[in-house]
Design an enzyme around this catalytic site. Structure first.
Site, mmCIF file in Angstrom:
data_model
loop_
_atom_site.group_PDB
_atom_site.id
_atom_site.type_symbol
_atom_site.label_atom_id
_atom_site.label_comp_id
_atom_site.label_asym_id
_atom_site.label_seq_id
_atom_site.Cartn_x
_atom_site.Cartn_y
_atom_site.Cartn_z
ATOM 1 N N HIS A 172 48.858 37.424 61.241
ATOM 2 C CA HIS A 172 48.400 36.493 62.125
ATOM 3 C C HIS A 172 46.975 36.848 63.014
ATOM 4 O O HIS A 172 46.199 36.053 62.718
ATOM 5 C CB HIS A 172 49.274 35.682 62.331
ATOM 6 C CG HIS A 172 48.590 34.057 62.470
ATOM 7 N ND1 HIS A 172 49.546 32.889 62.519
ATOM 8 C CD2 HIS A 172 48.224 34.028 63.974
ATOM 9 C CE1 HIS A 172 48.398 32.184 63.612
ATOM 10 N NE2 HIS A 172 48.111 32.604 64.047
ATOM 11 N N GLU A 173 47.615 37.563 63.334
ATOM 12 C CA GLU A 173 46.036 37.370 65.217
ATOM 13 C C GLU A 173 45.346 38.241 64.486
ATOM 14 O O GLU A 173 43.915 38.043 64.429
ATOM 15 C CB GLU A 173 46.406 38.275 65.670
ATOM 16 C CG GLU A 173 47.792 37.773 67.157
ATOM 17 C CD GLU A 173 47.228 35.878 66.969
ATOM 18 O OE1 GLU A 173 46.072 35.975 67.591
ATOM 19 O OE2 GLU A 173 47.933 35.037 67.388
ATOM 20 N N HIS A 219 42.478 35.300 62.389
ATOM 21 C CA HIS A 219 41.722 35.282 63.783
ATOM 22 C C HIS A 219 40.484 36.345 63.496
ATOM 23 O O HIS A 219 39.443 36.025 64.279
ATOM 24 C CB HIS A 219 42.672 34.971 64.833
ATOM 25 C CG HIS A 219 42.875 34.190 64.352
ATOM 26 N ND1 HIS A 219 42.792 32.310 64.151
ATOM 27 C CD2 HIS A 219 44.592 33.807 64.562
ATOM 28 C CE1 HIS A 219 43.722 32.213 64.106
ATOM 29 N NE2 HIS A 219 44.547 32.201 64.408
#
Length: 456
Positions: A21-22, A25
């Site tokens: 997920h990170e 980003h």
């Protein structure tokens, strides 16, 4: 040992999904030349850090999330040379892309995981039944059942095993369907039928209800010798002194030839004392004890707390394994992902309108338990859980709740429409409300976990 597996499974699963997920980003921010100062897995005290270029990668003590930190004038002074790379100075479309990348990568990862499973091969027990539970929807459709049947499809979707049948029933309940259409094929290959089964007797808010049995299905399983492979800790079986390798020959004087006979006898005697005669390495041994009582939707059920030693040869006749080529696997993985997204959104909608109980929400304890069991069951089971968790994480983060990615995206959409950012005071107030909502939801999920465990 079970607790250790759960802890290990939770740390590995959450660590991997949060990292993915990170990374979403991070990689999009880097593509736009936004300066990233920190990439953290976990919150709280940092116990490992490593500087790589301009970004500090770190591991923190609380493995319940993570974050990517950008250079941002709203969070502190920014060096003049870094101002063009500050997150707050990027146009709204770039900020939208950076924030959306995290949950989108989770959804893409889920799709790829499901596709890999289809490519590697799906294995399960054929949906074959011979007996039909009386006074059930299936009994009304096949009143004179004298042969074995195999379920081929549910609502037009092909099913390979009982797990797929169960998932189709679950999807129908989530969509609030009143019935399902089931395609059947006689094992002799001569006759086929399409029957419509009413779902009126099923309740999505009763997790202990055996939906397949309630519909009338009595799955036909291979006849396996009643030889114990594993004894559950603190179970009646352990208290009786049963051991791995024990061959159960009699229970309360009644001869036992197959494991299914033992299971049926035990289930009908919750809380009762029983005496077993077992063959232990050629020596006949008597053991006795009181069976546990498990509450189910159909009433109390007896439990021994022992697993059977599987006869692989007997099981192979009922097992089906199917694998697909790369392109077909990607297509099937996509279809499965879309179905799960639709089902999850319908579940959320049902909770909001009250048709689905909020007790269906699970927390970190349940995730840890499922992760530990999946790790012990093999890499396919663990991949399946990773795909489901990644999909859930992606959907959750896209909800328009302040603090979550979806909350930021909601404000960015408003900014796109009105041509100016939302006032910082309004956004800050919304963030506080969102934080309270998320904390409340977390504590409620933990409460559900505790209630579920205490109720067995």
């Amino acid at each position: 040992m079970t607790i250790l597996w759960s802890i290990a499974g939770f740390v590995v699963a959450m660590g991997l999904l949060v990292a993915i997920h990170e990374w979403g980003h991070y990689i999009v921010a880097r593509a736009f030349n936004i300066k990233v100062t920190h990439f953290s897995l976990g919150f709280g005290k940092v116990f490992y850090r490593r500087q790589m270029g301009e970004t500090q990668f770190q591991l923190s003590a609380i493995p319940l999330g993570g974050y990517v930190k950008f250079v941002d004038e709203r969070e502190g002074p920014v060096a003049p040379e870094d101002l063009p790379r500050a997150f707050n100075r990027q146009n709204v479309y770039r900020r939208f892309a950076v924030v959306a990348a995290g949950p989108v990568v989770n959804l893409v990862f889920a799709w790829l995981v499901f596709s890999l499973i289809y490519f590697s091969g799906i294995s399960g027990l054929k949906p074959v039944f011979e007996k039909i539970s009386p006074q059930t929807p299936l009994a009304e459709s096949l009143p004179e059942n004298t042969q074995a049947w195999q379920v081929l499809s549910v609502d037009g979707n092909d099913v390979l095993d009982w797990r797929a049948v169960y998932q189709q029933v679950l999807q129908a309940l989530v969509k609030e369907q009143t019935d399902i259409r089931v395609g059947l094929q006689a094992l002799n290959g001569v006759e086929s039928k399409n029957v419509v089964l009413s779902l009126s007797g099923l309740d999505i808010n009763q997790p202990k209800q055996d939906w397949l049995s309630t519909l009338g299905f009595a799955p036909k399983y291979p006849e396996i010798r009643p030889v114990i492979s594993r004894v559950v800790d603190a179970s009646p079986a352990q208290k009786m002194g049963l051991q791995s390798g024990d061959w159960v020959r009699r229970i309360d004087g009644q001869s036992i030839d197959f494991w299914s006979q033992l299971v049926e006898y035990v289930r009908k005697r919750p809380g009762k004392e029983v005496e077993l005669l077992v063959d232990r390495k050629g020596q006949m041994v008597f053991v006795s004890g009181v069976l546990a009582q498990r509450e189910t939707a159909s009433g109390p059920m007896g439990s021994l707390g022992a697993a059977v030693k599987m006869d692989r040869a007997a099981l192979d006749a009922y097992r089906v394994t199917v694998s697909y080529g790369p392109l077909t696997s990607l297509a099937k993985g996509w279809h499965h992902t879309v179905d799960l997204v639709e089902m999850t959104l319908n579940m959320i909608k049902g909770m909001l309108v009250g048709s689905v109980s909020v007790t269906n929400i699970s927390g970190p304890v349940s995730i840890a338990e499922f992760s530990g069991k999946a790790m012990q069951s093999g890499w396919i089971a663990f991949l399946s859980l990773l795909g489901l968790l990644s999909l859930s994480l992606g959907i959750l983060n896209l909800l328009p709740i302040p603090v979550l990615d979806g909350g930021h995206l909601f404000f960015y959409v408003i900014e796109m429409i009105k041509g100016a950012p939302v006032k910082e005071s309004i956004e800050a107030g919304a963030q506080k409300i969102g934080l309270m909502l998320i904390l409340g939801l977390t504590f409620f999920a933990l409460f559900n976990d505790v209630v579920r465990i205490s109720n067995g």
